[in-house]
Design an enzyme around this catalytic site. Structure first.
Site, PDB file in Angstrom:
ATOM      1  N   HIS A 121       9.966  78.050  35.966  1.00  0.00           N
ATOM      2  CA  HIS A 121      10.656  77.611  37.178  1.00  0.00           C
ATOM      3  C   HIS A 121      10.963  78.883  38.087  1.00  0.00           C
ATOM      4  CE1 HIS A 121      14.060  75.932  39.524  1.00  0.00           C
ATOM      5  NE2 HIS A 121      13.539  74.504  38.949  1.00  0.00           N
ATOM      6  N   ASP A 198      15.680  80.434  29.392  1.00  0.00           N
ATOM      7  CA  ASP A 198      16.123  79.149  30.585  1.00  0.00           C
ATOM      8  C   ASP A 198      16.123  77.980  29.777  1.00  0.00           C
ATOM      9  OD1 ASP A 198      16.003  77.306  32.454  1.00  0.00           O
ATOM     10  OD2 ASP A 198      14.392  78.061  33.625  1.00  0.00           O
ATOM     11  N   GLN A 201      16.116  72.646  30.381  1.00  0.00           N
ATOM     12  CA  GLN A 201      15.704  71.480  29.970  1.00  0.00           C
ATOM     13  C   GLN A 201      15.900  71.308  28.559  1.00  0.00           C
ATOM     14  OE1 GLN A 201      14.853  69.012  31.882  1.00  0.00           O
ATOM     15  NE2 GLN A 201      14.614  70.202  33.601  1.00  0.00           N
ATOM     16  N   LYS A 224      22.331  68.902  34.313  1.00  0.00           N
ATOM     17  CA  LYS A 224      21.262  68.069  33.821  1.00  0.00           C
ATOM     18  C   LYS A 224      21.774  67.449  32.397  1.00  0.00           C
ATOM     19  CE  LYS A 224      17.864  71.461  35.830  1.00  0.00           C
ATOM     20  NZ  LYS A 224      17.277  70.748  36.930  1.00  0.00           N
ATOM     21  N   CYS A 362       9.290  73.410  41.682  1.00  0.00           N
ATOM     22  CA  CYS A 362       9.705  74.752  41.508  1.00  0.00           C
ATOM     23  C   CYS A 362       8.941  75.344  40.405  1.00  0.00           C
ATOM     24  CB  CYS A 362      11.311  74.915  41.233  1.00  0.00           C
ATOM     25  SG  CYS A 362      12.091  73.960  42.210  1.00  0.00           S
TER      26      CYS A 362
HETATM   27  C1  LIG Z   1      13.330  74.708  33.790  1.00  0.00           C
HETATM   28  C2  LIG Z   1      14.235  74.948  34.853  1.00  0.00           C
HETATM   29  N1  LIG Z   1      14.828  76.116  35.082  1.00  0.00           N
HETATM   30  C3  LIG Z   1      15.935  76.309  35.930  1.00  0.00           C
HETATM   31  C4  LIG Z   1      16.213  75.128  36.716  1.00  0.00           C
HETATM   32  C5  LIG Z   1      17.256  75.452  37.909  1.00  0.00           C
HETATM   33  O1  LIG Z   1      18.590  74.823  37.375  1.00  0.00           O
HETATM   34  P1  LIG Z   1      19.616  74.631  38.365  1.00  0.00           P
HETATM   35  O2  LIG Z   1      19.080  74.118  39.519  1.00  0.00           O
HETATM   36  O3  LIG Z   1      20.802  73.820  37.950  1.00  0.00           O
HETATM   37  O4  LIG Z   1      20.284  76.141  38.826  1.00  0.00           O
HETATM   38  C6  LIG Z   1      15.698  73.726  36.544  1.00  0.00           C
HETATM   39  C7  LIG Z   1      16.082  72.637  37.299  1.00  0.00           C
HETATM   40  O5  LIG Z   1      15.953  72.650  38.407  1.00  0.00           O
HETATM   41  C8  LIG Z   1      14.728  73.703  35.491  1.00  0.00           C
HETATM   42  O6  LIG Z   1      14.102  72.554  35.122  1.00  0.00           O
END
Ligand SMILES: Cc1ncc(COP(=O)(O)O)c(C=O)c1O
Ligand SMILES: Cc1ncc(COP(=O)(O)O)c(C=O)c1O
Lengths: 406, 156, 406, 156
Positions: A121, A198, A201, A224, A362
């Protein structure tokens, strides 16, 4: 485990959305919230509100205790050794920025290498890119195989004696691939490499056991995970959080402030500058309790059945192509339909009350690699049922009809 | 015990006229403590004789009535006791101020226990427990020859 | 304007706190929240929840519009020229860190000087201290006078041809001094100096008019402004936000992401990486509407009367010493009582249901200057009444009795 | 107009068989546009004659049915028109797709208006308005000789 009962705990499913029952298949983006969490937010603001940590009056003391209770709950839920290894942030993105920034200040030197994967991401790439710009570190991309998995060999291949960090997702938000974090950490630690996960998920879908994974950092996105927006958690091993410099500066994170110098507070305060998301932290305790009451093993089992079912019906559907075929798939089904752009798919599905996401999610690097500008994504939460997936399939068929596809 | 009693009964006596203030002559151990939340700070000086008995003990510091009273009572109580007795008393006090209803130490007589129990009212004011325990943690640090400054944010 | 009616809009005042009516005098720390804000949070999560900006389905589109509505409301409320000059952050502390960090990346050079004041909150000192460490800039402190004011001359004195930034509070959270931002900005701009305002206490208590103040940046803390926790606003002039580099990296703030480089999105996305505090932003619109419905002129008038009354009764009270005697005082009364430590005062007042704060209020530099380790602080919100101040005075008298003071 | 109609009536015709695809020979103006949200991208090529009339116009790009159809219809409509007529048509279209119920331009005949109005259904899908307007903003940029890439995030 009765999903209908669980679904009833989410008030949004009592609503009609544009005259349709809501088929919510966008939980990888953000999950819906159970009533207990919303009630807790409301009750806290209405009956107990105060800022934490700074005043000695009754409400402030009570709020501080509630706030710290959540820290303990998170500690237990993810099996961290120490409560002070739990840092609250505004989201997973901030958590990952915090890690990259502080490692950049203290550990990483020019020409050092950070390995990420093609699945990452943007939140787990851009913060490292900042260091590429400011500190001249190198970023290497461990490649996916044709199934959309990143086998450990593909990571091992990228390791050199310059590798200082491996930063990887626990579960891809596009292919659904679950990465073997434990094995990757073993490999990395055998070479003195720091592992940053990260866990956006991973948080809602997998068992979180920091002692088992043994990673150095793990970033969680509370919204999430059936929790409020504007909140994330960074788990970091104490040895790191103790030695790394602070990230943001302000009230609450200091020890002594003089005109010519400043010393910083101890954990966890050091990384919690300024007024935190008090109400959100306090309510997140209910998200954890909610997940615990169901049991993560039941969550996993339920989602596994669903994903197998979804995979089956989608694969049977002509002209629909699933993205990735990972060995171990978490609750994500991304797909394309030949001849229909994903944004048109999403708009048309939405008309039938089926909420999915379209775009690159993303993950532009991954989409470039796959040679597609975008994809459509259905992602699962604990409240989804087979019926939701049937409706998805029906809506896809409607969509194909509009575009004259068989 | 209500708040008024807590403050009146003993704290005021000690808080306003603390005993053992200053720097013990020829001290052989010392440590500093700091409570960042309140700004309380304390410096404990300890003189152990060659049998590890507390020959003299004193403190310097500034802070609220609770922390000053606690330091004052503490220094009074440990004077003349042996190092391991002191450790046992400290543990007993810290246990009492957090969870235990009573003091159990055999190294304290009834009079001494009564004196200490006057601090038990602090339990009801969780933000103030750190004020009451600061000097005690600092004393351990002095006994253990730890050089780092005691900081109440470090322990719960 | 009827305060009783306004007070009724805050559910917390229906509660008994330890059997007492709540006399809440800790609003400089965080304000209580009106029902409309809490209802909005609840309604949004229950009936409309989705993440913003990323999906094209109905709920996501609706949430995105609501989110952007708040941006427009804030723009109008603070009279910013452009909606894109409004950036949402997790708090004022993050907003100030963002400014210091990005100015540090692009504008500030070693030996450049930043002027702050002795009144500053740690949140407007520590971020500059980070640059002192990393970039070797200099920090100069404009001194307070004996009234606790910072007259403009004291700032002018510190200006040299190395001065690049003046970072100052709008309203001191300890002395209540209101600083002449407009005049300071005129002076600064005549010498090409950037002005950063810590508007944490300005937000709830003063008229916010960016065109009139003309400062370059203004940081707001929403939870002090009758809004949810976990949210702040950074106002920045477009010319700055456009040219400065991004702060955090992640989803939503990018334009194009390739393996060898990344380009960033335009305003406002550039500074809003990752999932933002969606529900909080959407609910903050109600805080703005609430303030607008009362009218800031009425707020100011009400608080002015209260503060004069409070000053009068406290000054008459033997052994109580007010801190500062500013020409222009906002809703803060800090004091000490000879012979009683502020923490003891706060604990004893709390027993009578009077919630104040004791400590250095994140202003250690100021307390050092005043030669006191801590102070007691009563601070006002729109819901406070003369009766609250009478109860404060009674509680102070009880406290003095316990300590045998006359 | 419901969604099915929106997609079927005209978009599919254009979306699936877009007109004026490719790079106009000897174009003298061009511009690129990009919609970061969807990944839609378009490159508009324009050949103005010496009386500032559109001699030829074409586009290259990839994107959703709505953006491709919109570019296709647009290029069809502006061919043969004068620069200031084109500007007027663009403004009329952008006004219609955002707020106005109808097209008002005197530079479009009824047939042309009907063609364009088939895009009006997009109004109900605010996230998709940017898809429909991307090529139009890009065309302005080409006429104005602006070198910066058009980015839909920049305009509302
Ligand atoms: C795999 C992953 N990493 C990072 C993020 C970023 O998380 P957040 O937008 O809650 O900061 C997301 C969600 O958008 C994600 O699915
Ligand atoms: C003057 C001032 N500046 C900065 C802050 C920090 O604001 P926040 O804690 O909301 O980030 C505060 C509040 O604590 C304040 O009063």
């Amino acid at each position: 485990m009765n999903i209908d009962t669980i679904k009833k705990e989410f008030p949004i499913f009592d609503e009609k959305i544009q005259n349709n029952d809501l088929v919510y298949l966008d939980s990888a983006n953000s999950s819906q919230k159970p009533k207990v969490v919303l009630d807790r937010i409301n009750e806290f603001y209405r009956k107990q509100f105060s800022n934490v940590g700074r005043s000695v009056h009754y409400l402030a003391v009570a709020a501080t205790n509630l706030y710290e209770n959540t820290r303990s709950s998170v500690q237990k839920y993810i099996n961290a050794k120490d409560k002070n290894e739990i840092v609250f942030t505004k989201g997973a993105t901030e958590a990952l920025n915090l890690v990259a920034n502080t490692l950049g200040q203290m550990i990483l030197e020019p020409n050092d290498e950070v390995i990420i994967t093609e699945l990452e991401h943007h939140s787990n790439y851009v913060p490292w890119h900042f260091l590429r710009k400011s500190k001249n570190i190198k970023i290497k991309f461990a490649e996916i195989n044709e199934d959309g998995d990143v086998p450990i060999e593909n990571i091992e291949k990228e390791i050199t004696n310059k590798t200082k960090v491996i930063a990887i997702t626990h579960l891809s938000n596009v292919t659904g691939s679950i990465l073997p974090i434990k094995e990757i950490t073993q490999l990395a630690h055998s070479k003195g490499i720091i592992v940053v996960v990260d866990g956006c998920q991973g948080g809602p879908h997998l068992k979180l056991d920091m002692q088992d994974l043994d990673c150095d950092f793990y970033a969680i996105s509370c919204h999430k995970m059936y929790g409020p927006t504007g909140l994330g958690v960074l788990y970091g091993k104490k040895k790191w959080l103790e030695q790394l410099p602070p990230y943001q500066g302000g009230g609450g994170m200091i020890r002594e402030v003089k005109k010519n110098g400043i010393s910083y507070g101890d954990l966890p305060n050091k990384y919690e500058a300024g007024t935190m998301a008090t109400a959100q932290v306090i309510a997140f305790d209910q998200s954890i309790k909610f997940l615990e009451s169901i049991g993560i093993d039941n969550v996993i089992e339920h989602e596994k059945k669903l994903i197998e079912y979804g995979q089956e019906i989608i694969q049977k559907n002509n002209s629909v192509k699933l993205i990735g075929n990972p060995k171990n798939r978490g609750g994500v089904l991304s797909f394309t339909i030949d001849g229909i752009h994903p944004h048109d798919i999403a708009t048309i599905l939405d008309e039938d009350g089926v909420a999915i996401r379209a775009g690159h999610h993303c993950c532009q690097i991954l989409h470039d690699k796959l040679g597609i500008p975008a994809s459509a994504r259905a992602s699962l939460g604990i409240y989804n049922t087979k019926n939701d997936l049937d409706k998805l399939n029906d809506a896809i068929n409607n969509c194909k009809k509009i575009f004259d596809l068989k | 015990m209500n708040l008024k009693e807590l403050y009146q009964e003993i704290i005021l006596e000690h808080g306003k006229n603390p005993r053992n203030i200053g720097k013990t002559e020829n001290f052989n151990k010392d440590a500093k403590g700091h409570n960042p939340l309140c700004g309380d700070s304390v410096h404990v000086y300890l003189k152990l004789d060659n049998k590890n008995k507390v020959e003299d003990v004193s403190f310097e510091g500034s802070g609220c009535a609770i922390s000053m009273a606690s330091a004052s009572i503490m220094t009074d109580l440990v004077k003349g006791k042996e190092e391991n007795e002191v450790r046992e008393i400290i543990n007993d006090f810290l246990g009492m101020i957090k969870i235990n209803p009573n003091l159990k130490s055999k190294n304290l007589n009834d009079d001494e226990k009564t004196k200490l129990m006057c601090l038990s009212g602090v339990k009801q004011y969780p933000m103030r427990v750190k004020c009451a325990t600061l000097s005690w943690h600092t004393l351990i640090s002095a006994i253990d020859n730890k050089n780092e400054e005691i900081n109440t944010e470090k322990f719960d």
